[in-house]
Motif scaffolding. Sequence first.
Motif, mmCIF file in Angstrom:
data_model
loop_
_atom_site.group_PDB
_atom_site.id
_atom_site.type_symbol
_atom_site.label_atom_id
_atom_site.label_comp_id
_atom_site.label_asym_id
_atom_site.label_seq_id
_atom_site.Cartn_x
_atom_site.Cartn_y
_atom_site.Cartn_z
ATOM 1 N N ASN A 191 0.864 -1.166 0.000
ATOM 2 C CA ASN A 191 0.000 0.000 0.000
ATOM 3 C C ASN A 191 0.912 1.230 0.000
ATOM 4 O O ASN A 191 1.466 1.594 1.037
ATOM 5 C CB ASN A 191 -0.910 -0.003 1.229
ATOM 6 C CG ASN A 191 -1.853 1.170 1.233
ATOM 7 O OD1 ASN A 191 -2.037 1.847 0.231
ATOM 8 N ND2 ASN A 191 -2.461 1.421 2.378
ATOM 9 N N VAL A 192 1.088 1.845 -1.164
ATOM 10 C CA VAL A 192 1.993 2.981 -1.307
ATOM 11 C C VAL A 192 1.187 4.260 -1.128
ATOM 12 O O VAL A 192 0.266 4.529 -1.902
ATOM 13 C CB VAL A 192 2.689 2.959 -2.690
ATOM 14 C CG1 VAL A 192 3.654 4.118 -2.819
ATOM 15 C CG2 VAL A 192 3.404 1.626 -2.901
ATOM 16 N N ASN A 193 1.538 5.047 -0.098
ATOM 17 C CA ASN A 193 0.776 6.265 0.174
ATOM 18 C C ASN A 193 1.154 7.388 -0.802
ATOM 19 O O ASN A 193 2.112 7.267 -1.573
ATOM 20 C CB ASN A 193 0.935 6.704 1.634
ATOM 21 C CG ASN A 193 2.338 7.156 1.971
ATOM 22 O OD1 ASN A 193 3.046 7.739 1.162
ATOM 23 N ND2 ASN A 193 2.753 6.889 3.204
ATOM 24 N N ALA A 194 0.428 8.464 -0.747
ATOM 25 C CA ALA A 194 0.593 9.576 -1.692
ATOM 26 C C ALA A 194 1.981 10.210 -1.597
ATOM 27 O O ALA A 194 2.573 10.567 -2.629
ATOM 28 C CB ALA A 194 -0.487 10.623 -1.461
ATOM 29 N N ASP A 195 2.506 10.362 -0.387
ATOM 30 C CA ASP A 195 3.839 10.952 -0.238
ATOM 31 C C ASP A 195 4.919 10.060 -0.851
ATOM 32 O O ASP A 195 5.848 10.545 -1.495
ATOM 33 C CB ASP A 195 4.148 11.220 1.234
ATOM 34 C CG ASP A 195 3.348 12.379 1.802
ATOM 35 O OD1 ASP A 195 2.904 13.242 1.011
ATOM 36 O OD2 ASP A 195 3.159 12.418 3.028
ATOM 37 N N ALA A 196 4.792 8.763 -0.649
ATOM 38 C CA ALA A 196 5.758 7.833 -1.237
ATOM 39 C C ALA A 196 5.647 7.844 -2.759
ATOM 40 O O ALA A 196 6.657 7.789 -3.464
ATOM 41 C CB ALA A 196 5.535 6.425 -0.696
ATOM 42 N N LYS A 197 4.424 7.940 -3.278
ATOM 43 C CA LYS A 197 4.239 8.022 -4.733
ATOM 44 C C LYS A 197 4.863 9.297 -5.281
ATOM 45 O O LYS A 197 5.482 9.274 -6.353
ATOM 46 C CB LYS A 197 2.757 7.949 -5.093
ATOM 47 C CG LYS A 197 2.194 6.549 -4.979
ATOM 48 C CD LYS A 197 0.753 6.484 -5.442
ATOM 49 C CE LYS A 197 0.246 5.052 -5.353
ATOM 50 N NZ LYS A 197 -1.104 4.899 -5.871
ATOM 51 N N ALA A 198 4.721 10.401 -4.553
ATOM 52 C CA ALA A 198 5.335 11.656 -4.988
ATOM 53 C C ALA A 198 6.861 11.537 -4.996
ATOM 54 O O ALA A 198 7.531 12.009 -5.925
ATOM 55 C CB ALA A 198 4.892 12.802 -4.085
ATOM 56 N N ALA A 199 7.411 10.873 -3.975
ATOM 57 C CA ALA A 199 8.856 10.658 -3.919
ATOM 58 C C ALA A 199 9.313 9.769 -5.067
ATOM 59 O O ALA A 199 10.358 10.017 -5.681
ATOM 60 C CB ALA A 199 9.237 10.045 -2.571
ATOM 61 N N MET A 200 8.551 8.714 -5.367
ATOM 62 C CA MET A 200 8.875 7.830 -6.492
ATOM 63 C C MET A 200 8.858 8.596 -7.808
ATOM 64 O O MET A 200 9.729 8.397 -8.658
ATOM 65 C CB MET A 200 7.869 6.696 -6.601
ATOM 66 C CG MET A 200 8.049 5.559 -5.714
ATOM 67 S SD MET A 200 9.611 4.759 -5.805
ATOM 68 C CE MET A 200 9.418 3.912 -4.286
ATOM 69 N N ALA A 201 7.867 9.451 -7.972
ATOM 70 C CA ALA A 201 7.767 10.234 -9.208
ATOM 71 C C ALA A 201 8.980 11.148 -9.358
ATOM 72 O O ALA A 201 9.534 11.285 -10.459
ATOM 73 C CB ALA A 201 6.477 11.037 -9.218
ATOM 74 N N GLU A 202 9.417 11.751 -8.259
ATOM 75 C CA GLU A 202 10.590 12.629 -8.317
ATOM 76 C C GLU A 202 11.855 11.836 -8.605
ATOM 77 O O GLU A 202 12.698 12.249 -9.396
ATOM 78 C CB GLU A 202 10.733 13.406 -7.019
ATOM 79 C CG GLU A 202 11.788 14.478 -7.104
ATOM 80 C CD GLU A 202 11.767 15.446 -5.944
ATOM 81 O OE1 GLU A 202 12.803 16.079 -5.728
ATOM 82 O OE2 GLU A 202 10.730 15.566 -5.273
ATOM 83 N N LEU A 203 11.987 10.675 -7.966
ATOM 84 C CA LEU A 203 13.149 9.822 -8.212
ATOM 85 C C LEU A 203 13.166 9.346 -9.662
ATOM 86 O O LEU A 203 14.206 9.369 -10.324
ATOM 87 C CB LEU A 203 13.148 8.634 -7.251
ATOM 88 C CG LEU A 203 14.316 7.671 -7.344
ATOM 89 C CD1 LEU A 203 15.650 8.385 -7.129
ATOM 90 C CD2 LEU A 203 14.150 6.564 -6.318
ATOM 91 N N LYS A 204 12.011 8.929 -10.167
ATOM 92 C CA LYS A 204 11.917 8.485 -11.554
ATOM 93 C C LYS A 204 12.266 9.626 -12.507
ATOM 94 O O LYS A 204 12.970 9.424 -13.498
ATOM 95 C CB LYS A 204 10.503 7.956 -11.837
ATOM 96 C CG LYS A 204 10.280 7.473 -13.245
ATOM 97 C CD LYS A 204 11.136 6.278 -13.585
ATOM 98 C CE LYS A 204 10.826 5.816 -15.004
ATOM 99 N NZ LYS A 204 12.010 5.283 -15.660
#
Length: 95
Positions: free
Chosen positions: A54-67
């Motif tokens: 379960n990936v929360n919104a903050d983690a998704k935002a971090a993933m998007a920035e890393l990507k």
Amino acid sequence: MKESRALLLAALIWLCTCGLATGEDTNEIFMDFLQTLLVGSPEELYEGPLGQYNVNADAKAAMAELKSCIDGLQPMHKAELIKLLVQVLGSQDGS
């Protein structure tokens, strides 16, 4: 700012490739995650290696920035990271 992103990326790759994960299943998840991060899309991350979490919104935002950081690498540098991943995967197949 680019230096800190590059350092974060290098640390992530080092952790994944140098055996942060001790179990075989966990190691496979890390390698799938890294491979998808390098050549896949954020959506593929959530459907694939992160699909069971379960990936929360903050983690998704971090993933998007890393990507975004990875996608912004010079093609030569990205190619070298992919070569490194192939080497690591190859060495795991032989063990």
